[in-house]
Design a protein around this motif. Structure first.
Motif, PDB file in Angstrom:
ATOM      1  N   VAL A 108      71.838  45.451 -34.185  1.00  0.00           N
ATOM      2  CA  VAL A 108      70.803  44.237 -33.688  1.00  0.00           C
ATOM      3  C   VAL A 108      71.340  43.653 -33.612  1.00  0.00           C
ATOM      4  O   VAL A 108      72.346  42.493 -34.464  1.00  0.00           O
ATOM      5  N   SER A 109      71.545  42.901 -32.427  1.00  0.00           N
ATOM      6  CA  SER A 109      71.902  40.684 -32.131  1.00  0.00           C
ATOM      7  C   SER A 109      71.157  40.353 -33.505  1.00  0.00           C
ATOM      8  O   SER A 109      70.169  39.954 -33.101  1.00  0.00           O
ATOM      9  N   THR A 110      71.928  39.193 -33.463  1.00  0.00           N
ATOM     10  CA  THR A 110      71.178  38.189 -34.902  1.00  0.00           C
ATOM     11  C   THR A 110      70.420  37.263 -33.298  1.00  0.00           C
ATOM     12  O   THR A 110      69.275  36.654 -34.413  1.00  0.00           O
ATOM     13  N   CYS A 111      70.918  36.972 -32.603  1.00  0.00           N
ATOM     14  CA  CYS A 111      69.679  36.383 -31.431  1.00  0.00           C
ATOM     15  C   CYS A 111      70.596  35.829 -29.741  1.00  0.00           C
ATOM     16  O   CYS A 111      71.545  36.182 -29.850  1.00  0.00           O
ATOM     17  N   ALA A 112      70.189  35.132 -29.329  1.00  0.00           N
ATOM     18  CA  ALA A 112      70.569  35.152 -28.382  1.00  0.00           C
ATOM     19  C   ALA A 112      72.178  34.171 -28.083  1.00  0.00           C
ATOM     20  O   ALA A 112      72.457  34.157 -26.949  1.00  0.00           O
ATOM     21  N   PHE A 113      71.910  33.376 -28.843  1.00  0.00           N
ATOM     22  CA  PHE A 113      72.955  32.739 -28.945  1.00  0.00           C
ATOM     23  C   PHE A 113      74.361  33.211 -29.231  1.00  0.00           C
ATOM     24  O   PHE A 113      75.387  33.093 -28.643  1.00  0.00           O
ATOM     25  N   ARG A 165      75.532  45.507 -50.359  1.00  0.00           N
ATOM     26  CA  ARG A 165      74.834  46.517 -49.729  1.00  0.00           C
ATOM     27  C   ARG A 165      74.211  45.403 -48.382  1.00  0.00           C
ATOM     28  O   ARG A 165      74.039  43.867 -48.472  1.00  0.00           O
ATOM     29  N   GLY A 166      74.317  45.920 -47.276  1.00  0.00           N
ATOM     30  CA  GLY A 166      74.031  45.589 -45.880  1.00  0.00           C
ATOM     31  C   GLY A 166      72.064  45.394 -45.256  1.00  0.00           C
ATOM     32  O   GLY A 166      71.911  46.334 -46.261  1.00  0.00           O
ATOM     33  N   ALA A 167      71.726  44.635 -45.280  1.00  0.00           N
ATOM     34  CA  ALA A 167      70.895  45.015 -44.280  1.00  0.00           C
ATOM     35  C   ALA A 167      71.032  44.882 -42.774  1.00  0.00           C
ATOM     36  O   ALA A 167      71.461  43.948 -42.147  1.00  0.00           O
ATOM     37  N   LYS A 168      69.941  45.227 -42.083  1.00  0.00           N
ATOM     38  CA  LYS A 168      70.119  45.407 -41.232  1.00  0.00           C
ATOM     39  C   LYS A 168      69.492  44.101 -40.575  1.00  0.00           C
ATOM     40  O   LYS A 168      68.095  43.538 -40.698  1.00  0.00           O
ATOM     41  N   GLU A 169      69.803  43.937 -39.102  1.00  0.00           N
ATOM     42  CA  GLU A 169      69.835  42.018 -38.714  1.00  0.00           C
ATOM     43  C   GLU A 169      68.204  42.850 -37.513  1.00  0.00           C
ATOM     44  O   GLU A 169      67.390  43.756 -37.496  1.00  0.00           O
ATOM     45  N   VAL A 170      67.843  41.051 -37.895  1.00  0.00           N
ATOM     46  CA  VAL A 170      66.469  41.572 -37.015  1.00  0.00           C
ATOM     47  C   VAL A 170      66.584  40.217 -36.326  1.00  0.00           C
ATOM     48  O   VAL A 170      67.246  38.864 -36.434  1.00  0.00           O
TER      49      VAL A 170
END
Length: 408
Positions: free
Chosen positions: A16-21, A176-181
């Motif tokens: 999942v991308s962080t943002c459009a940038f 631990r990692g969390a999935k990007e939003v």
């Protein structure tokens, strides 16, 4: 998965991308790489058409925009590198003149190309030709206090890498990692406002190597395997790949460690801070990663583990002890924004029963020069010598830049 049992080279459905940038940074980087490869003559282009590689780039975000009605900040690639290999210890020892490119991992090559871009920018700034094209392409301005050059306040530098840097950033045992939003409130020219806000990580496993610097594993060197830190599987043969295990001893720091150092002292190197060059270090505003992204691990690896680094004060005395004008060469720990992109770099597929093939020895380096010109080189990563373009010698152009700066 694809039809016929083949699988995609990148499992983009899980990212999942962080943002459009972040996606914009990835797209312009991949487009610049593809254009650089397409501009090569045969057979050089053919040598880069098979197997997998890792891409890294440096993207400039210019806050002045491009003019016109949609005057948003512009992003453009100014330097890139693609490669996964480095010289063996024996090859390094045989390089008596020290002129070979010892590390051809993508992130290292991108930073090498960035330095060449900055040399060209100094040439543009010195020329003062005053044309609109020059004014819009130049990222430098005169620092009145030091009478040297500084990065314009509306310009920031952003790194893209198609895969997590080797070394500490790939060791998952301590975080631990969390999935990007995805943040849909941001456009393609706007980085997250809190990108550089890093919470203080926990360093409870320092004795296990949580903060340790590691080295790229040379499979041809005699090493004590009892002291290694393994992460992504082993390399083989006579050259080491990006996925090779890293050790606590070796000749070349892992890319995670090199980025951690650059986040303390800048990406420009020592020569570009000499007289008549830059007045202050150049730091990365963000790092965007494709495969194997984990925000907590990446922040630890690239900057936060360097929390004890203390920046230097401005130099206020000459080497002979006499009074001198203060310089603005101040170092400080930089915390770049960390972002993920779902834009795939490798759109190929693996046949059933096959996997990634990182055997390609040729590495690509590209950078933006003066007058909109572009320079690209191919380097044989096994020997560290330039294979294209051929000239009087096979030394990469980086040595020319070093000689030129010492003459100014």
């Amino acid at each position: 998965m694809t039809a016929g049992g083949a699988r995609s080279a990148e499992k983009v459905g899980r990212r999942v991308s962080t943002c459009a940038f972040a996606d914009a940074i990835a797209r312009v980087s991949i487009a610049a790489h593809d254009a650089a490869v397409a501009s090569l003559p045969d057979p050089e282009r053919a040598r880069l058409s098979s197997g997998q590689t890792v891409l890294a780039s440096i993207v400039v975000r210019d806050g002045r925009g491009g003019g016109g009605e949609n005057d948003r900040a512009r992003v453009r690639v100014v330097a890139l590198g693609a490669g996964t290999k480095f010289m063996t210890s024996s090859s390094i020892d045989s390089d008596a003149r020290g002129v070979r490119v010892r590390d051809c991992h993508a992130e290292v090559l991108a930073r090498r190309a960035l330095k060449r871009f900055l040399y060209a920018q100094i040439d543009i700034a010195r020329a003062r030709r005053g044309t609109v094209a020059d004014a819009r392409s130049c990222v430098l301005e005169r620092d009145a206090r030091s009478n040297r050059w500084s990065i314009r306040p509306d310009v920031t530098f952003h790194m893209y890498t198609s895969s997590t840097p080797c070394g500490n950033a790939t060791v998952k045992r301590w975080a631990r990692g969390a999935k990007e939003v995805f943040d849909d409130a941001l456009d393609e020219s706007t980085p997250p406002p809190d990108a550089k806000t890093h919470e203080k990580p926990s360093f409870g496993s320092v004795h296990e190597g949580q903060l340790a610097f590691t080295y790229k594993r040379d499979p041809t060197a005699l090493e004590d395997d009892g002291g290694e830190i393994r992460e992504r599987g082993g390399g083989g043969g006579g050259d080491a790949a990006a996925g090779a295990a890293v050790h606590i001893t070796g000749r070349l720091l892992s890319c995670s460690d090199k980025l951690a150092v650059w986040n303390c002292v800048g990406v420009q190197g020592a020569l570009l801070l000499c007289e008549n060059a830059l007045s202050s270090p150049v730091y990365l505003a963000s790092v965007t990663v494709g495969r194997k992204f984990n925000r907590a691990i990446l922040r630890r690896a690239l900057c936060c583990r360097m929390h004890r680094f203390r920046g230097t004060d401005a130099i206020s005395a000459a080497e002979d002890g006499t009074a001198a004008e203060p310089r603005s060469r101040v170092f400080a720990l930089n915390h770049p924004g960390t972002m993920c992109t779902a834009v795939p770099f490798d759109v190929g597929t693996y046949a059933p029963g096959e996997g990634a093939n990182f055997d390609r020895a040729d590495a690509l380096v590209w950078w933006e020069g003066r007058d909109g010109g572009e320079t690209r080189e191919l380097i044989d990563a096994r020997t560290g010598s330039r294979s294209f373009p051929r000239g009087d010698d096979d030394i990469s152009g980086g040595l020319f830049a070093r000689r030129r700066v010492t003459r100014t």
